[in-house]
Design a protein around this motif. Structure first.
Motif, PDB file in Angstrom:
ATOM      1  N   ASP A 321       0.862  -1.204   0.048  1.00 49.56           N
ATOM      2  CA  ASP A 321      -0.086   0.118   0.001  1.00 49.56           C
ATOM      3  C   ASP A 321       0.735   1.292  -0.026  1.00 49.56           C
ATOM      4  O   ASP A 321       0.475   2.164  -0.713  1.00 49.56           O
ATOM      5  N   ALA A 322       1.943   1.305   0.899  1.00 48.18           N
ATOM      6  CA  ALA A 322       2.967   2.476   0.714  1.00 48.18           C
ATOM      7  C   ALA A 322       3.535   2.755  -0.596  1.00 48.18           C
ATOM      8  O   ALA A 322       3.722   3.750  -1.116  1.00 48.18           O
ATOM      9  N   ALA A 323       4.032   1.615  -1.238  1.00 52.51           N
ATOM     10  CA  ALA A 323       4.532   1.607  -2.344  1.00 52.51           C
ATOM     11  C   ALA A 323       3.551   2.060  -3.599  1.00 52.51           C
ATOM     12  O   ALA A 323       3.835   2.984  -4.423  1.00 52.51           O
ATOM     13  N   ARG A 324       2.524   1.590  -3.452  1.00 54.85           N
ATOM     14  CA  ARG A 324       1.336   2.028  -4.433  1.00 54.85           C
ATOM     15  C   ARG A 324       1.113   3.688  -4.267  1.00 54.85           C
ATOM     16  O   ARG A 324       1.007   4.152  -5.233  1.00 54.85           O
ATOM     17  N   SER A 325       0.947   4.167  -2.866  1.00 53.47           N
ATOM     18  CA  SER A 325       0.598   5.426  -2.744  1.00 53.47           C
ATOM     19  C   SER A 325       1.713   6.266  -3.187  1.00 53.47           C
ATOM     20  O   SER A 325       1.456   7.229  -3.693  1.00 53.47           O
ATOM     21  N   GLU A 326       2.790   5.746  -3.033  1.00 51.40           N
ATOM     22  CA  GLU A 326       4.015   6.292  -3.485  1.00 51.40           C
ATOM     23  C   GLU A 326       3.991   6.923  -4.885  1.00 51.40           C
ATOM     24  O   GLU A 326       4.409   7.873  -5.611  1.00 51.40           O
ATOM     25  N   ALA A 327       3.634   5.447  -5.785  1.00 48.48           N
ATOM     26  CA  ALA A 327       3.640   5.688  -7.187  1.00 48.48           C
ATOM     27  C   ALA A 327       2.843   6.609  -7.439  1.00 48.48           C
ATOM     28  O   ALA A 327       2.971   7.384  -8.626  1.00 48.48           O
ATOM     29  N   GLN A 328       1.555   6.493  -6.769  1.00 53.46           N
ATOM     30  CA  GLN A 328       0.380   7.244  -7.096  1.00 53.46           C
ATOM     31  C   GLN A 328       0.626   8.908  -7.142  1.00 53.46           C
ATOM     32  O   GLN A 328       0.035   9.781  -7.618  1.00 53.46           O
ATOM     33  N   ARG A 329       1.736   9.093  -6.096  1.00 57.30           N
ATOM     34  CA  ARG A 329       1.962  10.640  -5.806  1.00 57.30           C
ATOM     35  C   ARG A 329       2.544  11.176  -7.043  1.00 57.30           C
ATOM     36  O   ARG A 329       2.410  12.601  -7.040  1.00 57.30           O
ATOM     37  N   THR A 330       3.292  10.610  -7.756  1.00 55.63           N
ATOM     38  CA  THR A 330       3.838  11.184  -8.939  1.00 55.63           C
ATOM     39  C   THR A 330       3.166  10.925 -10.077  1.00 55.63           C
ATOM     40  O   THR A 330       2.956   9.713 -10.306  1.00 55.63           O
ATOM     41  N   SER A 331       2.713  11.913 -10.847  1.00 52.91           N
ATOM     42  CA  SER A 331       2.045  11.905 -12.296  1.00 52.91           C
ATOM     43  C   SER A 331       2.709  12.761 -13.298  1.00 52.91           C
ATOM     44  O   SER A 331       3.023  13.739 -12.982  1.00 52.91           O
ATOM     45  N   ARG A 332       2.908  12.082 -14.596  1.00 48.38           N
ATOM     46  CA  ARG A 332       3.522  12.926 -15.630  1.00 48.38           C
ATOM     47  C   ARG A 332       2.120  13.075 -16.582  1.00 48.38           C
ATOM     48  O   ARG A 332       1.471  12.106 -16.745  1.00 48.38           O
ATOM     49  N   TYR A 333       2.357  14.400 -17.175  1.00 45.79           N
ATOM     50  CA  TYR A 333       1.164  14.633 -18.023  1.00 45.79           C
ATOM     51  C   TYR A 333       1.657  15.598 -19.283  1.00 45.79           C
ATOM     52  O   TYR A 333       2.715  16.421 -18.899  1.00 45.79           O
TER      53      TYR A 333
END
Length: 380
Positions: A321-333
């Motif tokens: 859950d922590a890794a997934r949350s960390e991944a969701q925090r960074t987004s490229r667009y």
């Protein structure tokens, strides 16, 4: 007084130089000018400008400190996008949607600037790199794309698809980065789930085999039975003592009392065998081999394995859950600072510039040839 020099007259070589100037300079320039102004078809330009942004959602502490939501350009992603727009992949994608060959062969006759009859993807890619020009500022991370076509609507449509395909590519890169960030944690979680399932199955198999749900509760019942038997044995011994003390020898109550004591003692011995280290007696009586001591030992081992598996599962799930949350925090667009424009007047080909280039190149070539001619002539 010396005689005055006669007026110079042009010689054959002078006429040859003039003729070479006309053939090597004037003729190519006139031919290029005629083709550019009379034959070449107008080209319309559509511009689109965009940049890759990476936005990070900070934690609650960062939000309180007022530094959350900062966005910045990712140079590596921009470099990838710069190469992608020049690649065969984007040409194939856009060609599947728009038919680039039909767009780039619209002129009735323009063999210099149109695509030509070669149907290969390689020729289309080479022509694409002529008609799609990319300007990349590595300092700011801004990309500007200029698309040329023989119709303004075609140029605008190609520019729109370049922006869409570039946005899809950035989204794909973001998905890959998120997957890489969570892959290890996901593998650990799956292993913890499998370990927990195995531990629970082992405990269930133990209960089915021994017909005992909770050995601790079962032993508590056995200890209660043993304590009851001990109390009954004490009562029977006291009763026998009273009979022996108060009656004469040969009283018929003595034998039943002694028989009752032997039965209770045998039952106590049997129950102690169940609770002991085991033996042939316990095995013959249908109890698990090794008695309750072995059963308790096996149950405790399985219970420890189950507790360890549960703890590992909770830890792995938290890490995932922590890794997934960390991944969701960074987004490229992809954000466009210039949307695809719609041209009203043609901007290509640049006839004046191309004519000047032909003139300059022809003049330079003629001048170099003239110097070579006089150098060889002077050596004779």
């Amino acid at each position: 007084m010396p005689p005055m020099a006669s007026s110079a007259k042009p010689k054959a070589r002078h006429w040859g130089i003039l003729l070479s100037f006309l053939i090597c300079v004037i003729a190519p320039t006139a031919l290029a000018g005629y083709y550019l102004y009379a034959v070449a078809v107008d080209q319309y330009e559509s511009r689109v400008g965009f940049a890759v942004r990476a936005e990070e959602t900070e934690s609650a502490l960062d939000v309180l400190s007022g530094i959350s939501g900062l966005s910045h350009a990712s140079s590596s992603d921009t470099d990838i996008l710069y190469k992608f727009i020049q690649s065969q992949e984007i040409v194939e994608r856009i060609n599947a949607k728009l038919d680039l060959r039909a767009i780039f062969t619209k002129p009735a006759y323009d063999p210099v600037f149109e695509l030509g009859d070669d149907p290969s993807i390689e020729s289309l890619l080479r022509y694409w790199q002529r008609m799609v020009r990319i300007y990349y500022d590595s300092g700011t991370g801004l990309i500007e794309v200029r698309v040329f076509a023989f119709e303004p609507e075609d140029a605008h449509a190609v520019a729109e698809l370049i922006f869409e395909e570039s946005s899809d590519k950035i989204n794909a890169l973001t998905a890959i980065a998120r997957e890489d960030a969570t892959r290890y944690a996901e593998e650990e979680r799956d292993q913890a789930i499998a370990r927990l399932i195995d531990a629970r199955r082992a405990l269930t198999a133990f209960r089915v085999e021994t017909q005992i749900v909770d050995p601790s509760a079962d032993i508590a019942g056995q200890m209660g039975l043993l304590n009851t038997l001990q109390g009954q044995l004490a009562e029977a011994l006291i009763e026998l003592d009273l009979i022996l003390e108060t009656t004469r020898q040969g009283d018929p109550r003595v034998e039943p009392a002694r028989l009752r004591i032997r039965v209770i003692e045998d039952r106590i011995a049997a129950e102690r065998t169940k609770l002991g280290v085991g033996g042939q007696q316990a095995t013959d009586s249908g109890d698990p081999e090794g008695g309750y001591a072995a059963v308790i030992g096996e149950f405790e081992e399985l219970q420890v394995d189950l507790e360890f598996a549960e703890t590992s599962y909770i830890s792995a799930l938290s890490a995932y859950d922590a890794a997934r949350s960390e991944a969701q925090r960074t987004s490229r667009y992809l954000t466009a600072y210039v949307r695809p424009t719609q041209a009203q007047t043609s901007t290509g080909p640049d006839r004046l510039l191309l004519t000047g280039l032909v003139l300059g190149f022809a003049l330079l070539s003629w001048f170099i040839g003239l110097l070579v001619y006089y150098s060889l002539r002077d050596r004779r």
